[in-house]
Design a protein around this motif. Structure first.
Motif, PDB file in Angstrom:
ATOM      1  N   GLU A  56       0.830  -1.209   0.000  1.00  0.00           N
ATOM      2  CA  GLU A  56       0.000   0.000   0.000  1.00  0.00           C
ATOM      3  C   GLU A  56       0.861   1.254   0.000  1.00  0.00           C
ATOM      4  OE1 GLU A  56      -4.126   0.842   2.444  1.00  0.00           O
ATOM      5  OE2 GLU A  56      -2.308   0.537   3.594  1.00  0.00           O
TER       6      GLU A  56
ATOM      7  N   CYS B 156       3.459   1.594  -3.361  1.00  0.00           N
ATOM      8  CA  CYS B 156       2.835   1.861  -4.660  1.00  0.00           C
ATOM      9  C   CYS B 156       2.941   3.339  -5.033  1.00  0.00           C
ATOM     10  CB  CYS B 156       1.362   1.439  -4.663  1.00  0.00           C
ATOM     11  SG  CYS B 156       0.585   1.832  -6.243  1.00  0.00           S
TER      12      CYS B 156
ATOM     13  N   LEU C  91      -0.650   5.092  -5.827  1.00  0.00           N
ATOM     14  CA  LEU C  91      -1.743   5.080  -4.836  1.00  0.00           C
ATOM     15  C   LEU C  91      -2.859   4.139  -5.281  1.00  0.00           C
ATOM     16  CD1 LEU C  91      -2.063   8.942  -4.120  1.00  0.00           C
ATOM     17  CD2 LEU C  91      -0.525   7.319  -3.021  1.00  0.00           C
TER      18      LEU C  91
ATOM     19  N   ILE D   4      -3.178   0.841  -4.514  1.00  0.00           N
ATOM     20  CA  ILE D   4      -3.524  -0.278  -3.630  1.00  0.00           C
ATOM     21  C   ILE D   4      -4.184   0.229  -2.355  1.00  0.00           C
ATOM     22  CG2 ILE D   4      -2.599  -2.204  -2.253  1.00  0.00           C
ATOM     23  CD1 ILE D   4      -0.442  -2.554  -4.317  1.00  0.00           C
ATOM     24  N   THR D   5      -5.312  -0.367  -2.004  1.00  0.00           N
ATOM     25  CA  THR D   5      -5.971  -0.059  -0.735  1.00  0.00           C
ATOM     26  C   THR D   5      -6.270  -1.369  -0.027  1.00  0.00           C
ATOM     27  OG1 THR D   5      -7.019   1.829  -1.829  1.00  0.00           O
ATOM     28  CG2 THR D   5      -7.857   1.246   0.353  1.00  0.00           C
TER      29      THR D   5
END
Ligand code: TPP
Ligand code: SF4
Ligand code: SF4
Ligand code: SF4
Lengths: 277, 81
Positions: free
Chosen positions: B62, B65, B68, B70-71
């Motif tokens: 997270e 990356c 931005l 990936i959550t």
């Protein structure tokens, strides 16, 4: 507030190349601001020109995208006018220490309360891969096709000698450390510098036998060491990461306010026969 | 080549990993550095969180990356001190 609430989503996907470290710095910065519980309205980002400077377009703070090398001059103006706001300046290595080197040392000397992030990819990314004062010897660049002979500045030593009161260094591989240092730097009252080794696969990696971001991060992992670790004594050739300076010294805007108060209390200094003016 | 972060913190429970395909530029950092090899890339380089059950919640993907994209879900509540 969630991290994604601090950005201008309409400009995403962002302009940076695949694997560009500047995006990872943005990522960490958003988490630091979130951890500090800061609102968008109390933050000002002032950037110069370069790929790194594009960060100011993506954060939903008050933002100024100014001139190459001059971000700290604009930041000084903003801070003097509104000392209550938090100022963050993300600078490229060229932006910070080539054209902007003079602003950098004097902002540090004054200890003005600004957080400076030096996104050091050892190259001019935006203009196509020229060497910078942070490239160092033996680096290949478009302007050094037979390798560079200019030694690099050590950003940490330069910032420390100039008077910065918070100085740290890490890399885009060490993301937890990065968030921690940025958080400490933003909370610090005075001039703070966080140097972040950031990868530019497009212009640095390609010319220096590092094929992609994955390989470049592996390089950061292998070529740096935590300050004070046993390994840092065994391998003095490795670049040290850590917090190098964290100290209190009078802050510039506070000094200015104190001077204004003192001068006001003393009156305007004209001798008009003793009558209070 | 499996690489691990020197001092990652195992932190949270992850039920789901969202990868924003519109933002992801397929740089491969999450695939290479996840200590549990949770991610795969398909023939087109698209990232798939293939083994979410193996995730230890270290948050490395997270944060690494650059896009931005990936959550980790559920999102972590940040305590303000
Ligand atoms: C006064 C001035 N001189 C030169 C330039 C051209 N220029 C634009 S960005 C840049 C350097 C970018 O390198 P760096 O600051 O290291 O940031 P990066 O793009 O690598 O993030 C230069 C020389 C300019 N825009 N303005
Ligand atoms: S040229 Fe380099 S610094 Fe600029 S966006 Fe691409 S990878 Fe990043
Ligand atoms: S790190 Fe982010 S941009 Fe890179 S492949 Fe993974 S999800 Fe995509
Ligand atoms: S948080 Fe990300 S990097 Fe860490 S184990 Fe889970 S998927 Fe892998």
């Amino acid at each position: 507030m969630a991290v994604q609430d601090y950005i201008r989503k309409r400009f995403f996907p962002h302009i940076w190349c695949a694997g560009c470290g500047h995006g990872t710095v943005l990522n960490a910065l958003l988490r630091s601001v979130e951890a500090l519980g800061l609102s968008k309205d109390e933050l000002v980002m002032v950037s110069g020109i370069g790929c790194s400077a594009r960060i100011s377009g993506y954060v939903d703070f008050h933002t100024l995208h100014t001139l190459h090398g001059r971000a700290l001059a604009f930041a000084t103006g903003v801070k003097m006018g509104r000392p209550d706001l938090k100022i963050i300046c993300p600078l490229g290595d060229g932006d910070a220490l080539a054209i902007g080197g003079n602003h950098f040392i004097h902002a540090a000397r004054r200890n003005i309360d600004v957080t400076t992030i030096v996104l050091n990819n050892q190259i001019y990314g935006m203009t196509g891969g020229q060497f910078s004062p942070l490239s160092g010897c033996d680096v290949n660049a478009t302007t050094a096709p037979y390798a560079n002979i200019d030694p690099a500045f050590d950003t940490v030593n330069l910032a420390t000698a100039s008077g910065a009161t918070f100085v740290a260094r890490t890399t885009t591989f060490h993301v937890h450390e990065l968030e921690k240092y940025l958080t400490r730097a933003i909370a610090h009252r005075g001039f703070s510098v966080v140097e972040v080794l950031s990868q530019c696969p497009t212009h640095f990696g390609r010319r220096n036998n590092q094929s992609d971001a994955v390989e470049m991060l592996d390089h950061f992992r292998q070529q740096t060491v935590a300050r004070g670790a046993k390994r840092s004594r065994e391998r003095p050739d490795l670049m040290q990461r850590g917090i190098f300076v964290e100290e209190e010294r009078p802050e510039y805007c506070e000094q200015y306010d104190a001077l204004v108060a003192k001068a006001s209390a003393a009156g305007n200094g004209t001798n008009n026969g003793g009558a209070a003016s | 080549m499996v690489k691990t972060q020197e001092n990652y913190v195992a932190a949270r429970t992850v039920d789901e990993i969202s990868v924003n395909a519109e933002w992801c530029k397929r740089c491969g950092l999450c695939v290479a550095y996840c200590p549990k090899r949770v991610f795969d890339q398909d023939a087109f380089g698209r990232v798939i969180a293939a083994r979410v059950a193996d995730c230890i919640g270290c948050e490395l993907c997270e944060r690494l990356c650059p896009d931005l994209a990936i959550t980790l879900l559920p999102e972590r509540a940040v305590a303000h001190g």
